[in-house]
Write a protein that holds these residues in place. Sequence first.
Motif, short mmCIF file in Angstrom:
data_model
loop_
_atom_site.label_atom_id
_atom_site.label_comp_id
_atom_site.label_asym_id
_atom_site.label_seq_id
_atom_site.Cartn_x
_atom_site.Cartn_y
_atom_site.Cartn_z
N VAL A 883 -11.02 4.96 -8.45
CA VAL A 883 -10.01 5.11 -7.42
C VAL A 883 -10.43 6.17 -6.40
N ARG A 884 -10.91 7.28 -6.90
CA ARG A 884 -11.28 8.37 -6.00
C ARG A 884 -12.51 7.99 -5.16
N ALA A 885 -13.45 7.28 -5.78
CA ALA A 885 -14.63 6.85 -5.01
C ALA A 885 -14.21 5.89 -3.90
N GLU A 908 -1.55 5.65 10.20
CA GLU A 908 -1.46 4.57 11.18
C GLU A 908 -2.43 3.44 10.88
N ALA A 909 -3.12 3.52 9.72
CA ALA A 909 -4.19 2.56 9.43
C ALA A 909 -3.78 1.54 8.38
N ASN A 910 -4.19 0.30 8.62
CA ASN A 910 -4.18 -0.74 7.59
C ASN A 910 -5.61 -0.90 7.11
N VAL A 911 -5.81 -0.96 5.82
CA VAL A 911 -7.17 -1.09 5.28
C VAL A 911 -7.25 -2.28 4.35
N LEU A 923 -1.97 2.03 -3.96
CA LEU A 923 -3.17 2.44 -3.24
C LEU A 923 -2.84 2.95 -1.84
N ALA A 924 -1.85 2.34 -1.17
CA ALA A 924 -1.46 2.83 0.14
C ALA A 924 -0.96 4.27 0.06
N GLU A 925 -0.27 4.59 -1.03
CA GLU A 925 0.20 5.96 -1.22
C GLU A 925 -0.97 6.90 -1.47
N ILE A 926 -1.94 6.46 -2.28
CA ILE A 926 -3.09 7.31 -2.63
C ILE A 926 -4.03 7.47 -1.44
N PHE A 927 -4.20 6.36 -0.66
CA PHE A 927 -5.07 6.45 0.51
C PHE A 927 -4.35 7.09 1.70
N ILE A 928 -3.03 7.24 1.61
CA ILE A 928 -2.18 7.75 2.68
C ILE A 928 -2.35 6.88 3.93
N SER A 933 -4.74 -4.01 1.71
CA SER A 933 -4.88 -5.41 1.37
C SER A 933 -6.19 -5.64 0.66
N HIS A 934 -6.30 -6.77 0.00
CA HIS A 934 -7.52 -7.09 -0.73
C HIS A 934 -8.32 -8.12 0.03
#
Length: 975
Positions: A883-885, A908-911, A923-928, A933-934
């Motif tokens: 997850v961290r990587a 402001e980003a979608n990844v 993941l959105a919370e962790i990536f801020i 999406s996959h």
Amino acid sequence: MTDETEKDYRDTVFLPKTDFPMKAGLAGKEPGILDRWARIGVYDRLREQRAGRERFILHDGPPYANGDIHMGHAMNKILKDVIVRSQSLMGKDAPYVPGWDCHGLPIEWKIEEAYRKKKRNKDEVPAKEFRAECREYATKWVGVQREQFERLGVMGDWDDPYLTMKFASEAVIAGELLKFAERGQLYRGAKPVMWSPVEKTALAEAEVEYEDITSTQIDVAFEITETKSAAIQRLLDKGHLKPFAVIWTTTPWTIPVNQALAYGADIDYVLIPDGGTVKSYLVAEPLAAEFLKRCGERNPGIFSNHESEWEVIKGSELLGTIVRHPMHHLGGFFAKPRPFLDGSHFVTTDAGTGLVHMAPDHGEDDFLLCKANGLDPVFAVTGDGKYRDDWLWLGGQGSVINKKFVASDGPICTDLREAGALLSASDDFEHSYPHSWRSKAKIIFRCTPQWFIPMDAALDQPLPASVREGDVPPEEALDATGMHVNEDAPVPASATVNHNGATLRGTALDAIEHTRWVPERSKNRIRSMVEGRPDWVISRQRAWGVPITLYVHRQTGDYLRDPAVNARILEAFREGGADAWFGADHQALLGPDYSLDEYEVVTDILDVWFDSGSTHSFVIEQRYGEGVRANLYLEGSDQHRGWFQSSLLESCGTRGRAPYDAVLTHGFALDGNGRKMSKSLGNVVDPLKVIGESGADILRLWVAQTDYFEDVRIGKQVLAGTSDTYRKLRNTFRYLLGALEGFSEDERIDVRKMPELELYILHRLGQLDVELRSAAENFTFTRYVRALTDFASEDLSAFFFDIRKDCLYCDAADDPKRRACRTVLDILFHALVRYAAPILCFTAEEVWQARYPSEDGSVHFLEWPELPPLPGDDAISTNWSDVRALRERVTEAIEPLRREKTVRSSLEANVTVPDLPLSEAALAEIFITAKVSHAEGPVTVARTEFHKCGRCWRHLPEVAVDGALCDRCAEVLKA
């Protein structure tokens, strides 16, 4: 636009609140913290709290009580304090008794310097007055250094330190000496020892340093008068070519004390005819070319000879050869024939001529070889480096370490030149030479009557009382020529030693093997030193120190061994200290069974290393019980030949074991460029100045984070890096304090109910805990600091704090996730403030008091944290390393859009990511980010189409317009 989008929601967000300042201001705060610790008695209360616990004793090696502390002192004391505090944190009773070495040359030399300024002669000052001035000087500097060490944050028994000059200490030191004496493990003999003509005393190896100098080198010819060598005898028989043996030396002043020449039996020598004279010169064949080069300018005729004309002589053929001294015409000592002696074990062809002139007064090899052949020292050079007034050549002249005196145009070379014996002389030989570390003056090897502890005598059997190995008649028993007054008197035989029993050397080497050495390689260093060291010279010809409390029978030369006499001596010491010996009624101390008329009172003082080597007896055993030894000794690497070794030998000689379980060695403090600090270079970094500008905690952190097993660097750039590390740790504590504002036990949540991220952080904390405990137990605080700072920066600030800011600031106060986060923050606070306390002792106290203000409380009363047990491994099902990587990859992918200002923040980003180790929402919370999406392939980033919540600033699908509230925030405000 609705009213809702125009609202300011800042008052509804739970932002961190704390009065703990970002700017440390350590230099101003730390003195107040020290005062408070003294007021509430932190050290004494710790002793009460830890009473009965497992004890950890770090025995303080005593610094000299002279001058302000330097960076080496600061490094040493801080490292000791960090270790003691860490052991206390682990729940042990870890007392620390600071101490000072108050006797010996460094202090005596300072008093003599003051005398010289006033044009006073120390020898004309009564001993009692001089010793009183030394005591006063030491007392002054003990007080000064005590304040400076305390300012470093060093916690200890400052109200009752140990001083070697306390009466009780001096009594114990004398008692330790008498333990050796009562078992016959002392002898008085004359051997060459390192001697300072400036300070007029013998020196220990640890009192000597080496500096490069330029000396006078000379080649001197000794005429051969008798030989068993056929080749040399042919020249003698012919009578027209006189053979001369040539020696080379860089100490011309030893020529007036020459008694023999040494050769190597396996060396090939050659006789080189001088084409311009009727002389020929005997030198080693491998060194002939260098000899000719040195002598060529003065004797150009030598070069006219061809090697084919040289006679080759095997060294073994030189046995029985006799030469005469170049100054033989003076008669007396100088007229005596000089024999050739087999010195194969030390004569080499590395330099010189392959022939070595022997002066048993001034060299160990010389002394041993000459003694074995019946040649005794003559004591021609006095304590101040001059030749005796009655010496036939250069009597009353010197000093022998004066460069002008031994120069190529000085009196020695001038006389040799006039005698036709000086073949070469130049003042350009560069080499390393021993100097006194105190006066910085050159030293010499000088044979004097001294007291020794033998290294190879059987400890279980005393030396025969009537025999003193190496003993010689006193100087006054020599006539004006330096020969014995009664040459027919019997010479004492060497002491016979029973090697079946354990020796001091053997016992010490065994103790080394059973001691833990940190780093492990340091064991090889001290083992090699003990293996090769000579007998311990324990006597000094000074005034300030503990006297050698012996009475020597004037007829037999035996020293008195009577327990009753010794008991009276020690009682006198306990009442009046070492001064009791110098002003004593010695007849009263001897008692009715002995007459003072029959005994000589020894007035030499003990080697100061014997003083410090005995400290374990009056610091450890007297305070904690007979047989107790220190868990740890800790000093710089130079103490392998100093305190580590003297303590080892003293304890092995009296107790048959080392006084310590473990020994830690650290390196030296160098300047920022890796150079030795020197006032002349202007590169000294003053610890007191660093403390005054930045605070002691910065210096403490520098010590702990350096690789102190090696030499370490300190300077502005290095300290700037340390300050950066400090700021990261301080900001971590500041954030914790602010985020925990108002936290109470009612808010705490059970670990089993926590989200996986909180469980993961607690899992990482557990790993950190194991790492830090291991580092503390192994005294590797470089590793300790790195682990602690990496955890604070990478696991917390850059990861957990960053992710959980949204939850912490915007969730409802009673939301289980927020409660879990705050519970973990509380656990982190209690753990990290404890972990930091041994190193950042002032800052940890400031942090603790900021949250738990108390006049009587202290962070240093706390013990190692007890972390909550975590649920089974299944509770942390996610591979958080993955997850961290992945989070790092996402951050890297967003950065170009930030630079282009396509997005202002990751919110402001979608990844899109190739893997989903957790749900998209998690993941959105962790990536801020706004959305995750996959999709197969690389990580991709685009600006989100979602609007921004006016309260939490997250971009979410349910927010109708920028500034409106998301569902979560609307629910929080409704509640």
